[in-house]
Every structure is written in C-alpha cells, then in structure tokens.
Design a protein around this motif. Structure first.
Motif, PDB file in Angstrom:
ATOM      1  N   THR A 136     -30.695  19.302   2.668  1.00 18.40           N
ATOM      2  CA  THR A 136     -31.047  18.045   3.315  1.00 18.40           C
ATOM      3  C   THR A 136     -31.450  17.077   2.212  1.00 18.40           C
ATOM      4  O   THR A 136     -32.460  17.281   1.529  1.00 18.40           O
ATOM      5  CB  THR A 136     -32.200  18.223   4.316  1.00 18.40           C
ATOM      6  N   GLU A 224     -31.419   9.907   5.382  1.00 22.37           N
ATOM      7  CA  GLU A 224     -31.510  11.350   5.165  1.00 22.37           C
ATOM      8  C   GLU A 224     -30.374  12.037   5.915  1.00 22.37           C
ATOM      9  O   GLU A 224     -30.018  11.647   7.032  1.00 22.37           O
ATOM     10  CB  GLU A 224     -32.855  11.862   5.691  1.00 22.37           C
ATOM     11  N   GLN A 225     -29.800  13.046   5.285  1.00 18.48           N
ATOM     12  CA  GLN A 225     -28.611  13.664   5.859  1.00 18.48           C
ATOM     13  C   GLN A 225     -28.501  15.109   5.372  1.00 18.48           C
ATOM     14  O   GLN A 225     -28.858  15.430   4.240  1.00 18.48           O
ATOM     15  CB  GLN A 225     -27.359  12.881   5.424  1.00 18.48           C
ATOM     16  N   GLU A 226     -27.991  15.967   6.228  1.00 18.28           N
ATOM     17  CA  GLU A 226     -27.695  17.338   5.815  1.00 18.28           C
ATOM     18  C   GLU A 226     -26.307  17.366   5.184  1.00 18.28           C
ATOM     19  O   GLU A 226     -25.353  16.801   5.730  1.00 18.28           O
ATOM     20  CB  GLU A 226     -27.754  18.289   7.015  1.00 18.28           C
ATOM     21  N   GLN A 291     -22.688  18.790  10.350  1.00 19.28           N
ATOM     22  CA  GLN A 291     -23.527  19.077  11.514  1.00 19.28           C
ATOM     23  C   GLN A 291     -22.998  20.358  12.141  1.00 19.28           C
ATOM     24  O   GLN A 291     -21.838  20.729  11.947  1.00 19.28           O
ATOM     25  CB  GLN A 291     -23.487  17.927  12.518  1.00 19.28           C
TER      26      GLN A 291
END
Length: 299
Positions: A136, A224-226, A291
């Motif tokens: 993340t 923010e991002q996975e 995702q």
C-alpha cells in the motif's frame, strides 16, 4: 479465472453483434471483468485495443460484402454497425485508401483485413509464477513533464520513447525543484480513457505536497493505493527494453489469471532508480494498481 474463455466469449459476442452498437462496459460484463481490467487483458491477448479490433472487424466485413455482393453501400454500412453512411465512408477510406464504391470495382480483395481472432490454448504460458510484492503506497506528489498520447495503432509506443529521449538528452530532470530523491524517476500512466484510448504520460520525481512546478512542468497528486510491484529480470543495456516489455506481457498472461487480483483502474507507473545505471544487471519496478476480484465472478 479462465482468461482465455472469458476473452474468447467477448470475441464471439462481437462477431454476433457487429451490426449493433457495442461498448466497452458491455463487453467487460460479458467477460466478468471490470472495464479497465478487461481493456488491458484484451489488448494483451488479442494485440489490438477493444474498439480498434471492433473497427477492423467491421471494415473487413464491409470490404468482403462490397467485393462479393451487390448490396448497396448504405445497406452494408448499416449491416456492419455504422449508423451514418458518412462516418462509414470516412472510416473505410482512411483504412483502405479508396471510397467504398471505388473498392467495389477492384479486381481483388485487398487491404488491411482483420479476421476473427481465436486465442490459442497455450497463450497463457503458466510455468514459474511471478511473485510481486503487494504494498500500500501512501498518497504521493510529483513534479514532471506531461505528454498526451493514445494507445492506438502503436502511437504510444512511438511517443513515449521519444519523450524519454528528449527528457534525457536535455537533462530535464535536473530542473525539477527539490525532488525527494534525485535518483528516482517515475514514468506514470494516468487519466486513461478506455473508450478513446487516450491517456497522459508523465516523467517526473516525487516532491513534497504543495511544491510549485516551474514553467513547462506539471504538479500532480495521487491517492493512497494498493499496488502489485513487479521487478524486471536483470538485463544489459541491449536487452533492458525487451525485459520491460516481457514483464508487462507476463503480468497479464501469467500473473493476473493465477492471482486473486485485477487492475483497479488507477494510476500505474514504472520506477527507475540506481539499479538502472550502468550497462549490466539493470532492473526496474512496475507498479500496477490492484484490487481483489469480485466474489461474484466465475473462478
């Protein structure tokens, strides 16, 4: 998930509905993918973007009917999914260099003809599973240089390398104010429009929030991002580009089909740091926003 059957199902759907309007969201539903993920998977497996493939199939069917039948041009244009004959005439002439009526009088069937695509069973190679890191990444901010391009007919594959050459030749990175790390550069793909194949490519460096770009630069923030982070195989200067392209291909033909993830549709980027310096054992990282696959999709 069986990616081959999912994409082949959309190829069959396209063939059965060439006379009807077909949109990306509709095909993604047929494939049980999110629209953005479907767009990327389809292009990797078939070799054309979704809408480019549909256009080529429609024009090929039109060329065949013009050559082998006596149907009117108007009837043919409607039969292959064009609502207006003027748009059909423009598209046909752009692809074949002559008008539909002129093509009809040709002595042989010629020009760019796109047959229906069939995916070979061995397209997904399997073998050693790629093992990316799932991280993340907090929200980040960059200052850099922006290029608007299009993922169609290889335009981005021409524009982006030329953009990098200009960036390096003119040492544009040295002008970016107060980068957090001067040895880390990002090649960012963002603002992608799957329906038009247009997107923005940015070469830049991370900076502190609120930093001010100089004239000719852009400041962008990303949430923010996975991410799934893939490291390319070590290569030398002559094979580095090929190793990057191979890694991108393997992500979609090997890793995604065996994983529990799909592309989330967010910003993706390549990270170049000290490992890219020199001419031996060169490697870099590819960050793919991901995702979890929806539970209502077939396995």
């Amino acid at each position: 998930m069986d990616y081959i059957n999912c994409v082949q199902r959309t190829l069959d759907f396209i063939e059965e509905n060439l006379h009807e309007p077909i949109c990306l969201d509709q095909l993604a539903e047929v494939a049980y993918f999110s629209p953005f993920h479907f767009h990327r998977v389809f292009q990797t497996m078939v070799g054309d973007t979704v809408m480019d493939y549909i256009r080529k199939r429609r024009l090929t069917c039109a060329a065949e009917r013009l050559f082998y039948t006596d149907e009117s041009v108007t009837s043919i244009s409607i039969a292959v999914g064009f609502q207006y004959q003027e748009s059909f005439n423009r598209a046909f002439k752009k692809a074949y260099g002559v008008s539909p009526k002129q093509y009809r009088s040709a002595k042989r069937l010629s020009g760019p003809l796109q047959g229906k695509a069939y995916l070979p069973i061995n397209l997904l190679l399997g073998g050693q599973q790629m093992e990316p890191k799932i991280i993340t990444k907090p929200a980040f901010h960059i200052i850099g240089y922006e290029l608007k391009t299009k993922n169609e007919n290889g335009q981005n594959n021409k524009d982006i390398p030329e953009f990098w050459q200009q960036y390096m030749k003119n040492k544009l990175g040295c002008n970016i104010p107060n980068p957090i790390n001067q040895n880390v550069e990002l090649g960012i793909c963002t603002d992608f429009n799957p329906k038009t194949n247009e997107f923005v490519y940015i070469i830049g460096m991370e900076v502190n929030e609120g930093s001010q770009p100089l004239e000719g630069m852009v400041y962008r923030s990303f949430p923010e991002q996975e991410y799934a982070v893939f490291t390319t195989p070590k290569a030398n200067g002559d094979t580095f580009t090929a190793s990057i392209q191979s890694t991108w291909n393997n992500i979609y033909t090997e890793w995604f089909p065996q994983s529990e993830f799909e592309h989330s549709g967010g910003t993706e980027f390549e990270l170049y740091d000290e490992r890219c310096h020199g001419n031996e054992n060169i490697e870099m990282d590819i960050y793919i926003p991901v995702q979890k696959v929806s539970m209502n999709q077939p396995s």
